[in-house]
Motif scaffolding. Structure first.
Motif, PDB file in Angstrom:
ATOM      1  N   LEU A 185       6.311 -72.267 -69.475  1.00  0.00           N
ATOM      2  CA  LEU A 185       6.848 -70.905 -69.485  1.00  0.00           C
ATOM      3  C   LEU A 185       8.238 -70.851 -68.860  1.00  0.00           C
ATOM      4  CD1 LEU A 185       3.582 -69.104 -68.363  1.00  0.00           C
ATOM      5  CD2 LEU A 185       4.584 -69.018 -70.652  1.00  0.00           C
ATOM      6  N   ARG A 186       8.401 -71.551 -67.743  1.00  0.00           N
ATOM      7  CA  ARG A 186       9.701 -71.553 -67.062  1.00  0.00           C
ATOM      8  C   ARG A 186      10.752 -72.270 -67.909  1.00  0.00           C
ATOM      9  NH1 ARG A 186       7.958 -72.250 -62.371  1.00  0.00           N
ATOM     10  NH2 ARG A 186       8.481 -70.219 -61.494  1.00  0.00           N
ATOM     11  N   TYR A 187      10.344 -73.366 -68.546  1.00  0.00           N
ATOM     12  CA  TYR A 187      11.271 -74.112 -69.403  1.00  0.00           C
ATOM     13  C   TYR A 187      11.712 -73.257 -70.582  1.00  0.00           C
ATOM     14  CZ  TYR A 187      13.380 -77.962 -71.980  1.00  0.00           C
ATOM     15  OH  TYR A 187      14.273 -78.776 -72.637  1.00  0.00           O
ATOM     16  N   GLY A 188      10.756 -72.600 -71.209  1.00  0.00           N
ATOM     17  CA  GLY A 188      11.084 -71.765 -72.359  1.00  0.00           C
ATOM     18  C   GLY A 188      12.053 -70.666 -72.020  1.00  0.00           C
ATOM     19  N   ALA A 189      11.857 -70.030 -70.869  1.00  0.00           N
ATOM     20  CA  ALA A 189      12.744 -68.944 -70.453  1.00  0.00           C
ATOM     21  C   ALA A 189      14.127 -69.451 -70.098  1.00  0.00           C
ATOM     22  CB  ALA A 189      12.131 -68.217 -69.253  1.00  0.00           C
ATOM     23  N   ALA A 190      14.206 -70.650 -69.533  1.00  0.00           N
ATOM     24  CA  ALA A 190      15.494 -71.170 -69.058  1.00  0.00           C
ATOM     25  C   ALA A 190      16.334 -71.789 -70.167  1.00  0.00           C
ATOM     26  CB  ALA A 190      15.263 -72.200 -67.955  1.00  0.00           C
ATOM     27  N   TYR A 191      15.699 -72.349 -71.184  1.00  0.00           N
ATOM     28  CA  TYR A 191      16.432 -73.166 -72.158  1.00  0.00           C
ATOM     29  C   TYR A 191      16.211 -72.715 -73.601  1.00  0.00           C
ATOM     30  CZ  TYR A 191      16.665 -75.938 -67.921  1.00  0.00           C
ATOM     31  OH  TYR A 191      16.861 -76.339 -66.616  1.00  0.00           O
ATOM     32  N   ASN A 192      16.017 -71.424 -73.783  1.00  0.00           N
ATOM     33  CA  ASN A 192      15.937 -70.841 -75.123  1.00  0.00           C
ATOM     34  C   ASN A 192      14.837 -71.501 -75.964  1.00  0.00           C
ATOM     35  OD1 ASN A 192      16.793 -68.971 -77.079  1.00  0.00           O
ATOM     36  ND2 ASN A 192      18.142 -70.471 -78.053  1.00  0.00           N
ATOM     37  N   ASP A 193      13.699 -71.728 -75.342  1.00  0.00           N
ATOM     38  CA  ASP A 193      12.578 -72.368 -76.029  1.00  0.00           C
ATOM     39  C   ASP A 193      11.312 -71.532 -75.886  1.00  0.00           C
ATOM     40  OD1 ASP A 193      11.421 -74.418 -77.544  1.00  0.00           O
ATOM     41  OD2 ASP A 193      10.905 -75.627 -75.787  1.00  0.00           O
ATOM     42  N   ALA A 194      11.499 -70.231 -75.660  1.00  0.00           N
ATOM     43  CA  ALA A 194      10.355 -69.380 -75.343  1.00  0.00           C
ATOM     44  C   ALA A 194       9.398 -69.202 -76.513  1.00  0.00           C
ATOM     45  CB  ALA A 194      10.833 -68.024 -74.845  1.00  0.00           C
ATOM     46  N   ASP A 198       5.941 -70.055 -74.934  1.00  0.00           N
ATOM     47  CA  ASP A 198       5.007 -68.966 -74.671  1.00  0.00           C
ATOM     48  C   ASP A 198       3.771 -69.081 -75.553  1.00  0.00           C
ATOM     49  OD1 ASP A 198       6.996 -68.168 -72.974  1.00  0.00           O
ATOM     50  OD2 ASP A 198       7.481 -66.313 -74.024  1.00  0.00           O
ATOM     51  N   GLY A 199       3.987 -69.430 -76.811  1.00  0.00           N
ATOM     52  CA  GLY A 199       2.855 -69.586 -77.719  1.00  0.00           C
ATOM     53  C   GLY A 199       1.948 -70.731 -77.305  1.00  0.00           C
ATOM     54  N   GLU A 200       2.560 -71.825 -76.884  1.00  0.00           N
ATOM     55  CA  GLU A 200       1.776 -72.982 -76.455  1.00  0.00           C
ATOM     56  C   GLU A 200       1.004 -72.684 -75.180  1.00  0.00           C
ATOM     57  OE1 GLU A 200      -0.078 -75.816 -77.141  1.00  0.00           O
ATOM     58  OE2 GLU A 200       1.781 -76.503 -78.091  1.00  0.00           O
ATOM     59  N   ALA A 201       1.651 -72.003 -74.248  1.00  0.00           N
ATOM     60  CA  ALA A 201       0.972 -71.642 -73.001  1.00  0.00           C
ATOM     61  C   ALA A 201      -0.239 -70.763 -73.284  1.00  0.00           C
ATOM     62  CB  ALA A 201       1.941 -70.929 -72.067  1.00  0.00           C
ATOM     63  N   ALA A 202      -0.062 -69.747 -74.116  1.00  0.00           N
ATOM     64  CA  ALA A 202      -1.170 -68.855 -74.456  1.00  0.00           C
ATOM     65  C   ALA A 202      -2.294 -69.622 -75.144  1.00  0.00           C
ATOM     66  CB  ALA A 202      -0.673 -67.723 -75.351  1.00  0.00           C
ATOM     67  N   ALA A 252      -2.491 -69.906 -63.486  1.00  0.00           N
ATOM     68  CA  ALA A 252      -1.829 -70.201 -64.759  1.00  0.00           C
ATOM     69  C   ALA A 252      -1.977 -69.038 -65.737  1.00  0.00           C
ATOM     70  CB  ALA A 252      -2.409 -71.477 -65.365  1.00  0.00           C
ATOM     71  N   SER A 253      -3.121 -68.389 -65.711  1.00  0.00           N
ATOM     72  CA  SER A 253      -3.348 -67.245 -66.604  1.00  0.00           C
ATOM     73  C   SER A 253      -2.418 -66.084 -66.254  1.00  0.00           C
ATOM     74  CB  SER A 253      -4.805 -66.790 -66.518  1.00  0.00           C
ATOM     75  OG  SER A 253      -5.688 -67.802 -66.968  1.00  0.00           O
ATOM     76  N   LEU A 254      -2.239 -65.823 -64.969  1.00  0.00           N
ATOM     77  CA  LEU A 254      -1.336 -64.746 -64.556  1.00  0.00           C
ATOM     78  C   LEU A 254       0.103 -65.066 -64.943  1.00  0.00           C
ATOM     79  CD1 LEU A 254      -2.749 -63.742 -61.053  1.00  0.00           C
ATOM     80  CD2 LEU A 254      -2.819 -62.405 -63.163  1.00  0.00           C
ATOM     81  N   ALA A 255       0.499 -66.323 -64.784  1.00  0.00           N
ATOM     82  CA  ALA A 255       1.855 -66.708 -65.200  1.00  0.00           C
ATOM     83  C   ALA A 255       2.045 -66.487 -66.696  1.00  0.00           C
ATOM     84  CB  ALA A 255       2.109 -68.172 -64.835  1.00  0.00           C
ATOM     85  N   THR A 256       1.013 -66.746 -67.471  1.00  0.00           N
ATOM     86  CA  THR A 256       1.094 -66.550 -68.916  1.00  0.00           C
ATOM     87  C   THR A 256       1.216 -65.071 -69.258  1.00  0.00           C
ATOM     88  OG1 THR A 256      -0.239 -68.546 -69.233  1.00  0.00           O
ATOM     89  CG2 THR A 256      -0.026 -67.061 -71.116  1.00  0.00           C
TER      90      THR A 256
END
Length: 400
Positions: A185-194, A198-202, A252-256
């Protein structure tokens, strides 16, 4: 590093908790910080800022961060908590301490000598992203990309869950969700990979939950599609509700949920799981101590014991869920009592150092007797990191 309680002369543990309890009861429901107003009596010698005290004591014991230990989630968790305190205090010594450990593993060109063949090795990747943002040094982003690219070929169960390790074929451990999902989640937000992240995390949270949720609201520790001694041959999951594994999954669920838009198709099921978990956390809280047991639903066993790292995690999970409106405001009382219970496991020794007691060391999957006989340590990084995450939230720090 792992001092046993018998080797440390503690004092005034109860006084620390008692001194803070009145402030907590008045202020925590509103999510306000009470750190600046806490003034323990001289007998307790309790620091006003327990987060700083825990980190400063660790830094005193291990001045060179390169000697904290190898690249892994335990140290990564503690240093993530340290970075949270840096974000609040802007004290450069904390950032330098985190950086000193990470720089021991990351080359000047941004290379990490790690094959990333288990999810545990990925959790410290959060530090890479934070350091890239906080220092502007590109090498940390380069190193973080190694972990992200590894996920493209990392093995999965038939329904898409990341194996806990390449050596653990078709096994899902609740622990693994926290090792990889917040990083994603942090990587996606930082490097335009959300979109991917986000989909993978969910997906990971959903797949793990589908195999490990129980009607009680608690979750079993692990699942194995392939036959193995600890897995039921019909359900394929392990037999026990191990407290810390559930804490990993809840965080992890809350972060998602933080990342997912309200329209995401996975959001409703993840939210429902969190709500059921918070209900179970309240139901199984030890009324005597406010903490939670190593095996969550078997508190009546004389061999069971309240474990500090999971108690800190559960306190955080409930408090955050209340703050975000996921569960009723009345559930804040669970978090307040849990916080007081964890504070009762914080102690000051004769030299003025702060310690956190009764932390389960690293643990595999096993049966009831295995979990109950796990050694209890003082200042184990599992507990120090969980304490910092909890304490920062309870004192009003919403960073990270």
């Amino acid at each position: 590093m792992n001092l046993r309680p018998s080797r440390v002369r503690f004092r005034c543990t109860a006084a620390i908790a008692a001194t803070l309890s009145g402030v907590l009861a008045a202020g925590l429901a509103a999510g306000t910080s009470s750190a600046a107003t806490v003034r323990p009596g001289p007998a307790a010698a309790a620091p006003a800022d327990l987060s700083r005290a825990v980190i400063d004591s660790t830094m005193k014991r291990t001045p060179d961060p390169a000697k904290l230990g190898g690249w892994g989630y335990q140290v990564g968790l503690f240093l993530y908590g340290t970075d949270l305190v840096y974000q609040r205090t802007h004290d450069a010594k904390y950032l330098n301490y985190v950086k000193g450990w990470v720089d021991h593993f990351v080359s000047s060109s941004g290379h990490l000598s790690n094959s990333f063949n288990n999810l545990d090795s990925m959790q410290a990747g959060n530090l890479l992203i934070l350091l890239n943002q906080q220092t502007g040094q590109a090498k940390y982003a380069t190193a973080a990309a190694q972990i992200r690219k590894r996920l493209d070929t990392y093995p999965r169960t038939p329904d898409g869950g990341f194996w806990h390790a390449t050596s653990k074929t078709n096994q899902l451990w609740l622990d693994g969700t926290y090792m990889v999902v917040p990083f994603l989640l942090r990587y996606g937000a930082a490097y335009n990979d959300a979109t991917y992240a986000d989909g993978e995390a969910a997906k990971q949270i959903t797949v793990y939950g589908s195999h490990l949720e129980s009607p009680t609201g608690l979750l079993y520790h692990a699942y194995s599609l392939n036959p193995i001694s600890w897995a039921d041959p019909t359900t394929h999951h392990s037999s026990q509700f191990w407290c810390r594994s559930i804490g990993w999954y809840g965080m992890a669920s809350l972060a998602t949920l933080d990342a997912l838009p309200k329209t995401d198709p996975h959001r409703a099921s993840i939210l429902n799981t969190v709500q059921q978990l918070v209900s179970a956390i309240g139901r199984y809280q030890d009324p005597a101590t406010g903490r939670w047991f190593q095996i969550v639903d078997k508190g009546s066993l004389s061999s069971n014991w309240t474990e500090t790292s999971c108690s800190a995690m559960y306190t955080f999970i409930v408090a955050k869920s209340v703050a975000l409106g996921y569960v009723p405001a009345a559930d804040q009382s669970i978090a307040t009592k849990g916080y007081q219970g964890v504070l009762a496991e914080v102690a000051t020794d004769s030299s003025g150092q702060t310690h956190v007691k009764n932390i389960c060391i690293g643990t595999n999957v096993g049966d009831l007797s295995y979990y109950l006989s796990r050694p209890r340590a003082t200042d184990d990084f599992h507990g120090l990191g969980a304490f910092l995450i909890m304490n920062e939230w309870m004192q009003g720090n919403r960073a990270g």
